[in-house]
Design a protein around this motif. Structure first.
Motif, PDB file in Angstrom:
ATOM      1  N   PRO A 153       0.778  -1.021   0.193  1.00 13.97           N
ATOM      2  CA  PRO A 153      -0.084  -0.089  -0.003  1.00 13.97           C
ATOM      3  C   PRO A 153       0.971   1.223   0.038  1.00 13.97           C
ATOM      4  O   PRO A 153       0.806   2.178   0.631  1.00 13.97           O
ATOM      5  CB  PRO A 153      -0.780  -0.110   1.373  1.00 13.97           C
ATOM      6  CG  PRO A 153       0.012  -0.771   2.197  1.00 13.97           C
ATOM      7  CD  PRO A 153       0.794  -1.625   1.362  1.00 13.97           C
ATOM      8  N   PHE A 154       1.550   1.389  -1.094  1.00 17.84           N
ATOM      9  CA  PHE A 154       2.431   2.792  -1.151  1.00 17.84           C
ATOM     10  C   PHE A 154       1.397   3.853  -1.523  1.00 17.84           C
ATOM     11  O   PHE A 154       0.697   3.720  -2.448  1.00 17.84           O
ATOM     12  CB  PHE A 154       3.450   2.536  -2.310  1.00 17.84           C
ATOM     13  CG  PHE A 154       4.480   1.696  -2.044  1.00 17.84           C
ATOM     14  CD1 PHE A 154       5.087   1.374  -0.911  1.00 17.84           C
ATOM     15  CD2 PHE A 154       5.057   0.715  -2.983  1.00 17.84           C
ATOM     16  CE1 PHE A 154       6.005   0.404  -0.519  1.00 17.84           C
ATOM     17  CE2 PHE A 154       5.949  -0.214  -2.987  1.00 17.84           C
ATOM     18  CZ  PHE A 154       6.528  -0.317  -1.448  1.00 17.84           C
ATOM     19  N   ILE A 155       1.352   4.924  -0.603  1.00 15.95           N
ATOM     20  CA  ILE A 155       0.689   6.068  -0.930  1.00 15.95           C
ATOM     21  C   ILE A 155       0.948   6.685  -2.384  1.00 15.95           C
ATOM     22  O   ILE A 155       0.021   6.896  -3.042  1.00 15.95           O
ATOM     23  CB  ILE A 155       0.608   6.859   0.026  1.00 15.95           C
ATOM     24  CG1 ILE A 155       0.193   6.193   1.275  1.00 15.95           C
ATOM     25  CG2 ILE A 155      -0.222   8.558  -0.155  1.00 15.95           C
ATOM     26  CD1 ILE A 155       0.384   7.064   2.917  1.00 15.95           C
ATOM     27  N   SER A 172       2.533  -0.327  -5.741  1.00 19.19           N
ATOM     28  CA  SER A 172       1.331   0.118  -5.098  1.00 19.19           C
ATOM     29  C   SER A 172       0.104  -0.663  -5.518  1.00 19.19           C
ATOM     30  O   SER A 172      -0.208  -0.765  -6.540  1.00 19.19           O
ATOM     31  CB  SER A 172       0.871   1.617  -5.198  1.00 19.19           C
ATOM     32  OG  SER A 172      -0.324   2.108  -4.614  1.00 19.19           O
ATOM     33  N   ASN A 173      -0.528  -1.231  -4.458  1.00 23.99           N
ATOM     34  CA  ASN A 173      -1.829  -1.912  -4.861  1.00 23.99           C
ATOM     35  C   ASN A 173      -3.172  -1.102  -4.095  1.00 23.99           C
ATOM     36  O   ASN A 173      -3.986  -1.775  -3.889  1.00 23.99           O
ATOM     37  CB  ASN A 173      -1.777  -3.364  -4.221  1.00 23.99           C
ATOM     38  CG  ASN A 173      -1.620  -3.273  -2.657  1.00 23.99           C
ATOM     39  OD1 ASN A 173      -1.566  -2.451  -2.057  1.00 23.99           O
ATOM     40  ND2 ASN A 173      -1.528  -4.578  -2.041  1.00 23.99           N
ATOM     41  N   ASN A 234       4.909  -3.009   7.699  1.00 19.35           N
ATOM     42  CA  ASN A 234       4.936  -1.608   8.344  1.00 19.35           C
ATOM     43  C   ASN A 234       4.584  -0.499   7.562  1.00 19.35           C
ATOM     44  O   ASN A 234       3.803   0.520   7.760  1.00 19.35           O
ATOM     45  CB  ASN A 234       6.614  -1.472   8.833  1.00 19.35           C
ATOM     46  CG  ASN A 234       6.978  -2.201   9.976  1.00 19.35           C
ATOM     47  OD1 ASN A 234       6.294  -2.532  10.675  1.00 19.35           O
ATOM     48  ND2 ASN A 234       8.250  -2.439   9.736  1.00 19.35           N
ATOM     49  N   VAL A 235       4.378  -0.829   6.180  1.00 25.62           N
ATOM     50  CA  VAL A 235       3.921   0.158   5.161  1.00 25.62           C
ATOM     51  C   VAL A 235       2.436   0.083   5.234  1.00 25.62           C
ATOM     52  O   VAL A 235       1.764   1.233   5.101  1.00 25.62           O
ATOM     53  CB  VAL A 235       4.289  -0.436   3.772  1.00 25.62           C
ATOM     54  CG1 VAL A 235       3.348   0.395   2.592  1.00 25.62           C
ATOM     55  CG2 VAL A 235       5.697  -0.558   3.342  1.00 25.62           C
ATOM     56  N   TYR A 236       1.528  -0.917   5.496  1.00 24.87           N
ATOM     57  CA  TYR A 236       0.094  -0.962   5.866  1.00 24.87           C
ATOM     58  C   TYR A 236       0.212  -0.201   7.168  1.00 24.87           C
ATOM     59  O   TYR A 236      -0.925   0.560   7.291  1.00 24.87           O
ATOM     60  CB  TYR A 236      -0.273  -2.568   6.362  1.00 24.87           C
ATOM     61  CG  TYR A 236      -0.415  -3.290   4.860  1.00 24.87           C
ATOM     62  CD1 TYR A 236      -1.761  -3.076   4.395  1.00 24.87           C
ATOM     63  CD2 TYR A 236       0.558  -3.960   4.380  1.00 24.87           C
ATOM     64  CE1 TYR A 236      -2.027  -3.643   3.153  1.00 24.87           C
ATOM     65  CE2 TYR A 236       0.133  -4.759   3.247  1.00 24.87           C
ATOM     66  CZ  TYR A 236      -1.130  -4.639   2.500  1.00 24.87           C
ATOM     67  OH  TYR A 236      -1.193  -5.281   1.438  1.00 24.87           O
ATOM     68  N   LYS A 237       1.128  -0.254   8.288  1.00 23.43           N
ATOM     69  CA  LYS A 237       0.752   0.683   9.428  1.00 23.43           C
ATOM     70  C   LYS A 237       0.917   2.307   8.994  1.00 23.43           C
ATOM     71  O   LYS A 237       0.099   3.013   9.502  1.00 23.43           O
ATOM     72  CB  LYS A 237       1.849   0.201  10.401  1.00 23.43           C
ATOM     73  CG  LYS A 237       1.594  -1.194  11.119  1.00 23.43           C
ATOM     74  CD  LYS A 237       2.665  -1.603  12.015  1.00 23.43           C
ATOM     75  CE  LYS A 237       2.321  -2.957  12.571  1.00 23.43           C
ATOM     76  NZ  LYS A 237       3.691  -3.300  13.643  1.00 23.43           N
ATOM     77  N   ASP A 238       1.691   2.452   8.305  1.00 25.33           N
ATOM     78  CA  ASP A 238       2.185   3.762   7.951  1.00 25.33           C
ATOM     79  C   ASP A 238       0.888   4.162   6.971  1.00 25.33           C
ATOM     80  O   ASP A 238       0.556   5.552   7.380  1.00 25.33           O
ATOM     81  CB  ASP A 238       3.143   3.876   7.064  1.00 25.33           C
ATOM     82  CG  ASP A 238       4.613   3.680   7.727  1.00 25.33           C
ATOM     83  OD1 ASP A 238       4.629   3.740   8.957  1.00 25.33           O
ATOM     84  OD2 ASP A 238       5.684   3.263   6.897  1.00 25.33           O
ATOM     85  N   LEU A 239       0.347   3.468   6.049  1.00 26.70           N
ATOM     86  CA  LEU A 239      -1.044   3.664   5.368  1.00 26.70           C
ATOM     87  C   LEU A 239      -2.093   4.049   6.556  1.00 26.70           C
ATOM     88  O   LEU A 239      -2.761   5.207   6.242  1.00 26.70           O
ATOM     89  CB  LEU A 239      -1.284   2.658   4.530  1.00 26.70           C
ATOM     90  CG  LEU A 239      -2.796   2.807   3.894  1.00 26.70           C
ATOM     91  CD1 LEU A 239      -2.628   4.339   3.036  1.00 26.70           C
ATOM     92  CD2 LEU A 239      -3.276   1.884   3.027  1.00 26.70           C
ATOM     93  N   LYS A 240      -2.385   3.272   7.650  1.00 28.24           N
ATOM     94  CA  LYS A 240      -3.171   3.525   8.414  1.00 28.24           C
ATOM     95  C   LYS A 240      -2.996   4.902   9.207  1.00 28.24           C
ATOM     96  O   LYS A 240      -4.062   5.689   9.357  1.00 28.24           O
ATOM     97  CB  LYS A 240      -3.221   2.297   9.516  1.00 28.24           C
ATOM     98  CG  LYS A 240      -4.286   2.392  10.686  1.00 28.24           C
ATOM     99  CD  LYS A 240      -5.586   2.204  10.283  1.00 28.24           C
ATOM    100  CE  LYS A 240      -6.677   2.081  11.411  1.00 28.24           C
ATOM    101  NZ  LYS A 240      -8.065   2.089  10.843  1.00 28.24           N
ATOM    102  N   ASP A 314      -9.329   9.260  -0.509  1.00 24.92           N
ATOM    103  CA  ASP A 314     -10.118  10.387  -0.064  1.00 24.92           C
ATOM    104  C   ASP A 314     -11.404  10.201   0.613  1.00 24.92           C
ATOM    105  O   ASP A 314     -11.861  11.057   1.256  1.00 24.92           O
ATOM    106  CB  ASP A 314     -10.646  11.132  -1.440  1.00 24.92           C
ATOM    107  CG  ASP A 314      -9.459  11.715  -2.423  1.00 24.92           C
ATOM    108  OD1 ASP A 314      -8.615  12.067  -1.713  1.00 24.92           O
ATOM    109  OD2 ASP A 314      -9.702  11.776  -3.568  1.00 24.92           O
ATOM    110  N   LEU A 315     -11.656   8.861   0.644  1.00 22.87           N
ATOM    111  CA  LEU A 315     -12.945   8.593   1.460  1.00 22.87           C
ATOM    112  C   LEU A 315     -12.699   7.920   2.823  1.00 22.87           C
ATOM    113  O   LEU A 315     -13.531   7.443   3.406  1.00 22.87           O
ATOM    114  CB  LEU A 315     -13.763   7.125   0.601  1.00 22.87           C
ATOM    115  CG  LEU A 315     -14.249   7.827  -0.928  1.00 22.87           C
ATOM    116  CD1 LEU A 315     -14.934   6.393  -1.412  1.00 22.87           C
ATOM    117  CD2 LEU A 315     -15.309   9.025  -0.727  1.00 22.87           C
ATOM    118  N   SER A 316     -11.172   8.030   3.168  1.00 20.67           N
ATOM    119  CA  SER A 316     -10.833   7.370   4.414  1.00 20.67           C
ATOM    120  C   SER A 316     -11.493   8.205   5.407  1.00 20.67           C
ATOM    121  O   SER A 316     -11.729   7.538   6.811  1.00 20.67           O
ATOM    122  CB  SER A 316      -9.473   7.366   4.542  1.00 20.67           C
ATOM    123  OG  SER A 316      -8.722   8.582   4.213  1.00 20.67           O
TER     124      SER A 316
END
Length: 361
Positions: A153-155, A172-173, A234-240, A314-316
């Motif tokens: 999940p790379f932003i 990025s997925n 950790n990338v998922y944690k960063d995304l969160k 944008d919907l997060s």
């Protein structure tokens, strides 16, 4: 000096007239068990191929495409069709092959190996997706020199990792919104990551004409040459953290309340305070209903807003939705302005737009 790059997308086809006014399609082909036929009608019955092309084009807008249809309406195919497509691509001029699909049968391994070796000798780059089901193996990813892509999940969609020694990539997925013939669809997973990586490589190839060493240059250009499962987690944690960073109940205004009134049927909040304090992805908005949410937000507006103008993230939060509306309608400033007069003007104009939307439904 920029060079022309041609990308072959072996997938479910392309929705006619949807993207062709923006994207240059050199040839279209339909693959049969016994032959491959040039055909202008490669109608995409499920949107997967169109989403691949759209994802690649967003990152490499100057590239040309060859569309080869091998998948049916259910995203299924036969090994013979994929083999015929690969074999035919040894006879035409393309630079990159994108296969956002999996092949499970090992019955044709030797024949596929010979075709892939021929493609590699022609300096054609083959990119395929790792299977989304980690219990299954895409056999195409096992062959030497085929680059296998997994998603993270790379932003930033331009970010990628590439391990040249293992022929593995990571891209990025994060779901994106892509157009279809009558509506839009969400595109995500390793298929999206593969198309994203292809777009990155295509753009890299456009700007780096030394094709003999292009993969070495791609490898040297990224800081992410190896990665571990922990690093991906950790990338998922960063995304969160990124998604919830905009949550600020002190800045919750009547504009946000109006947005809440429009989207409330799509979320499972017990009260409005939950919307103020939580990610909307935690209380009901997801890949299955986000298109409906966007339709609800854009319905009856005086100007048409293509849904692919929105980013899934944008919907997060409700704060991100408000910011996105301000940006799309080119309102003077965002909500966190220090200039009080401009802040009030922005708030009133945003509220006016939302009133038009809300009270006309």
């Amino acid at each position: 000096m920029n060079t022309k790059v041609t990308i072959a997308v072996i997938d479910s086809g392309l929705t006619p007239d949807l993207l062709t006014d923006m994207i240059k399609i050199k040839k279209n082909y339909i693959v049969c068990k016994d032959t491959i036929v040039e055909n202008s009608d490669v109608f995409d019955n499920n949107g997967h191929g169109t989403s691949c092309v759209y994802t690649i084009w967003k990152l490499c807008p100057s590239c040309d495409f060859v569309i080869i249809k091998v998948l049916d309406a259910n995203n299924n195919s036969f090994p013979e069709l994929i083999i015929n497509a690969l074999d035919y691509l040894t006879t035409i001029d393309v630079d990159i092959l994108n296969l956002s699909l999996s092949l499970y049968s090992d019955s044709y391994d030797q024949y596929i190996k010979e075709i892939i070796e021929k493609l590699i000798r022609q300096n054609k780059i083959i990119i395929t997706s790792a299977d989304n089901n980690k219990l299954k193996v895409n056999r195409l990813s096992l062959f030497d020199h085929v680059i296998s892509i997994e998603g993270a999940p790379f932003i930033t969609r331009e970010k990628y990792g590439y391990n040249i020694l293992k022929n593995q990539g990571i891209s990025s997925n994060i779901p994106i919104i892509t157009p279809m013939s009558k509506d839009y669809r969400i595109f995500s997973g390793n298929s999206k990551a593969t198309a994203n990586f292809t777009g990155i490589l295509g753009n890299f190839l456009v700007n780096n004409p030394d094709r003999e060493f292009i993969l070495q240059q791609l490898y040297e250009a990224t800081s992410l040459k190896t990665w571990t499962l922990t690093e991906v987690r950790n990338v998922y944690k960063d995304l969160k953290s990124h998604m919830v960073s905009t949550i600020n109940p002190k800045k919750y205004t009547k504009t946000h309340h109006m947005i809440y009134q429009i989207i409330r049927k799509y979320i499972a909040a017990n009260n409005e305070n939950e919307v103020k304090n939580k990610s909307l992805f935690d209380i009901g908005i997801n890949k299955n209903n986000c298109i409906s949410v966007l339709h609800a937000l854009t319905r009856h507006l005086s100007q048409v807003v293509p849904l692919d103008s929105f980013n899934y993230l944008d919907l997060s939060t409700i704060y991100n939705i408000a910011r996105c509306i301000i940006t799309l309608f080119k309102l003077p400033r965002q909500m966190n302005l220090c200039n009080e007069r401009q802040s009030i003007c922005c708030e009133l104009r945003t509220r006016h737009i939302l009133c038009l939307l809300y009270y006309s439904t």
